[in-house]
Design a protein around this motif. Structure first.
Motif, PDB file in Angstrom:
ATOM      1  N   ALA A 145       0.799  -1.227   0.000  1.00 36.32           N
ATOM      2  CA  ALA A 145       0.000   0.000   0.000  1.00 36.32           C
ATOM      3  C   ALA A 145       0.830   1.274   0.000  1.00 36.32           C
ATOM      4  O   ALA A 145       2.029   1.269   0.281  1.00 36.32           O
ATOM      5  N   VAL A 146       0.130   2.383  -0.341  1.00 33.95           N
ATOM      6  CA  VAL A 146       0.697   3.728  -0.269  1.00 33.95           C
ATOM      7  C   VAL A 146      -0.310   4.616   0.451  1.00 33.95           C
ATOM      8  O   VAL A 146      -1.500   4.602   0.129  1.00 33.95           O
ATOM      9  N   ALA A 147       0.170   5.392   1.424  1.00 32.72           N
ATOM     10  CA  ALA A 147      -0.700   6.315   2.150  1.00 32.72           C
ATOM     11  C   ALA A 147      -0.178   7.731   1.964  1.00 32.72           C
ATOM     12  O   ALA A 147       0.988   8.008   2.241  1.00 32.72           O
ATOM     13  N   SER A 148      -1.029   8.623   1.460  1.00 33.08           N
ATOM     14  CA  SER A 148      -0.664  10.029   1.265  1.00 33.08           C
ATOM     15  C   SER A 148      -1.183  10.833   2.449  1.00 33.08           C
ATOM     16  O   SER A 148      -2.382  10.818   2.736  1.00 33.08           O
ATOM     17  N   VAL A 172      -6.637  10.062   5.715  1.00 30.25           N
ATOM     18  CA  VAL A 172      -5.523   9.584   4.896  1.00 30.25           C
ATOM     19  C   VAL A 172      -6.058   8.904   3.642  1.00 30.25           C
ATOM     20  O   VAL A 172      -6.989   8.095   3.714  1.00 30.25           O
ATOM     21  N   ARG A 173      -5.468   9.234   2.489  1.00 29.97           N
ATOM     22  CA  ARG A 173      -5.780   8.528   1.246  1.00 29.97           C
ATOM     23  C   ARG A 173      -4.909   7.268   1.197  1.00 29.97           C
ATOM     24  O   ARG A 173      -3.689   7.347   1.189  1.00 29.97           O
ATOM     25  N   PHE A 174      -5.567   6.109   1.163  1.00 27.08           N
ATOM     26  CA  PHE A 174      -4.903   4.812   1.266  1.00 27.08           C
ATOM     27  C   PHE A 174      -5.105   4.057  -0.041  1.00 27.08           C
ATOM     28  O   PHE A 174      -6.240   3.876  -0.492  1.00 27.08           O
ATOM     29  N   ARG A 181      -6.564   0.522  -6.371  1.00 26.80           N
ATOM     30  CA  ARG A 181      -7.789   1.015  -5.745  1.00 26.80           C
ATOM     31  C   ARG A 181      -7.435   1.909  -4.567  1.00 26.80           C
ATOM     32  O   ARG A 181      -6.452   1.669  -3.862  1.00 26.80           O
ATOM     33  N   GLU A 182      -8.241   2.954  -4.347  1.00 26.43           N
ATOM     34  CA  GLU A 182      -7.984   3.909  -3.280  1.00 26.43           C
ATOM     35  C   GLU A 182      -9.212   4.084  -2.400  1.00 26.43           C
ATOM     36  O   GLU A 182     -10.344   4.010  -2.877  1.00 26.43           O
ATOM     37  N   ILE A 183      -8.961   4.322  -1.122  1.00 24.82           N
ATOM     38  CA  ILE A 183     -10.034   4.655  -0.192  1.00 24.82           C
ATOM     39  C   ILE A 183      -9.534   5.747   0.745  1.00 24.82           C
ATOM     40  O   ILE A 183      -8.323   5.949   0.892  1.00 24.82           O
ATOM     41  N   ASP A 184     -10.444   6.462   1.361  1.00 20.84           N
ATOM     42  CA  ASP A 184     -10.099   7.435   2.393  1.00 20.84           C
ATOM     43  C   ASP A 184     -10.343   6.800   3.756  1.00 20.84           C
ATOM     44  O   ASP A 184     -11.424   6.263   4.010  1.00 20.84           O
ATOM     45  N   VAL A 185      -9.327   6.864   4.601  1.00 19.94           N
ATOM     46  CA  VAL A 185      -9.449   6.328   5.956  1.00 19.94           C
ATOM     47  C   VAL A 185      -9.483   7.512   6.917  1.00 19.94           C
ATOM     48  O   VAL A 185      -8.500   8.241   7.053  1.00 19.94           O
ATOM     49  N   ALA A 186     -10.626   7.710   7.552  1.00 19.61           N
ATOM     50  CA  ALA A 186     -10.810   8.847   8.453  1.00 19.61           C
ATOM     51  C   ALA A 186     -10.432   8.468   9.878  1.00 19.61           C
ATOM     52  O   ALA A 186     -10.228   7.291  10.204  1.00 19.61           O
ATOM     53  N   GLN A 195      -2.353  -8.255  -0.457  1.00 17.18           N
ATOM     54  CA  GLN A 195      -1.567  -8.526  -1.655  1.00 17.18           C
ATOM     55  C   GLN A 195      -2.405  -9.093  -2.794  1.00 17.18           C
ATOM     56  O   GLN A 195      -1.945  -9.164  -3.937  1.00 17.18           O
ATOM     57  N   ASP A 196      -3.666  -9.479  -2.527  1.00 16.24           N
ATOM     58  CA  ASP A 196      -4.553  -9.930  -3.599  1.00 16.24           C
ATOM     59  C   ASP A 196      -5.234  -8.760  -4.306  1.00 16.24           C
ATOM     60  O   ASP A 196      -6.058  -8.953  -5.202  1.00 16.24           O
ATOM     61  N   GLY A 197      -4.899  -7.523  -3.889  1.00 18.19           N
ATOM     62  CA  GLY A 197      -5.450  -6.336  -4.535  1.00 18.19           C
ATOM     63  C   GLY A 197      -6.632  -5.719  -3.815  1.00 18.19           C
ATOM     64  O   GLY A 197      -7.082  -4.627  -4.166  1.00 18.19           O
ATOM     65  N   SER A 198      -7.139  -6.383  -2.808  1.00 18.04           N
ATOM     66  CA  SER A 198      -8.299  -5.853  -2.086  1.00 18.04           C
ATOM     67  C   SER A 198      -7.877  -4.788  -1.079  1.00 18.04           C
ATOM     68  O   SER A 198      -6.752  -4.803  -0.565  1.00 18.04           O
ATOM     69  N   ILE A 199      -8.780  -3.860  -0.815  1.00 19.31           N
ATOM     70  CA  ILE A 199      -8.540  -2.812   0.170  1.00 19.31           C
ATOM     71  C   ILE A 199      -9.883  -2.423   0.780  1.00 19.31           C
ATOM     72  O   ILE A 199     -10.890  -2.319   0.077  1.00 19.31           O
ATOM     73  N   SER A 200      -9.914  -2.265   2.083  1.00 21.38           N
ATOM     74  CA  SER A 200     -11.176  -1.978   2.761  1.00 21.38           C
ATOM     75  C   SER A 200     -10.901  -1.212   4.047  1.00 21.38           C
ATOM     76  O   SER A 200      -9.750  -1.079   4.476  1.00 21.38           O
TER      77      SER A 200
END
Length: 244
Positions: A145-148, A172-174, A181-186, A195-200
């Protein structure tokens, strides 16, 4: 030599200097466009080591014992062993607390026109407390992952096949490196990138938030009040502040 010949030689020399300056400017512009940032000295310093921490400079192959006050520059690594901790302070006063059995690298680049400080997590985890800076940002990278980040607090951890981000303050934008795929984590939530590509993301438990806040801030600040009496029997109150 006539005055006309002197003027011609001076003009030719001046043109040559201007050409060199022009080439240098173009090289700097090209470097900036390619994402390179001129060296600005140390990025951070090691503020505390408990009990023993090692570091590796970008040009070295061996690890060396790290000491309080050691500077960290682009490409340097910091490693903690079992039951050890490293406190890293950046020049903007942002703080990273590297927990036991962890390795990270500090680096810099220019991303979308902004000076960006990178912290790459190889294993383990760390707590972070970043100050918001104008035209600057942090990017945390892990195996999946990458977190901005711009001015927030939390903890990033690497695990077997997945990485977790807990945010205790800010947002944080994760992003997942595999699926993009990107999500915002508040604040108050935990993001999981696999590593299978999923993010939640989901709501973090009280225990998870407490651990993340402890790693980010160094512990909860408590106050102990003691009532003392002098030889004349006068009461005095003593306040002691401590973290746990």
């Amino acid at each position: 030599m006539t005055e006309d010949m002197k003027m011609i030689r001076l003009k030719t020399r001046g043109l040559y200097i201007l050409k060199i300056a022009g080439v240098s400017t173009l090289l700097l512009l090209a470097a900036g466009a390619a994402g390179f940032t001129p060296s600005k000295g140390p990025l951070a310093m090691i503020l505390k080591v408990i009990p023993e921490v090692t570091k590796q400079s970008q040009s070295a192959t061996d690890w060396a014992i790290a000491s309080k006050g050691d500077p960290l520059t682009t490409g340097d690594k910091v490693r903690t062993d079992k039951n050890s901790l490293a406190l890293i302070k950046f020049m903007d006063r942002s703080i990273v607390r590297l927990r036991e059995q962890s390795i990270l690298t500090v680096d810099t680049s220019t991303v979308e026109g902004k000076f960006t400080k990178f912290i790459k997590l190889w294993k383990g985890g760390f707590g972070f407390e970043f100050r918001k800076q104008r035209d600057e940002q942090f990017r945390l990278t892990s195996p999946t992952a990458v977190a901005s980040i711009r001015g927030t607090r939390g903890m990033l951890s690497g695990g077997a096949g997945s990485d977790t981000l807990i945010v205790t303050e800010g947002i944080v934008r994760f992003a997942n490196n595999v699926s993009n795929r990107e999500i915002d984590v508040a604040a108050g939530n935990i993001g999981v990138s696999s590593q299978d590509g999923s993010i939640s993301s989901r709501r973090a438990t009280t225990k998870e938030l407490a651990e993340a806040d402890r790693m980010a801030t160094g512990g909860t600040l408590n106050e102990l009040k003691l009532e003392l009496r002098d030889k004349q029997g006068n009461k005095k109150e003593l306040k002691l502040k401590y973290k746990q």
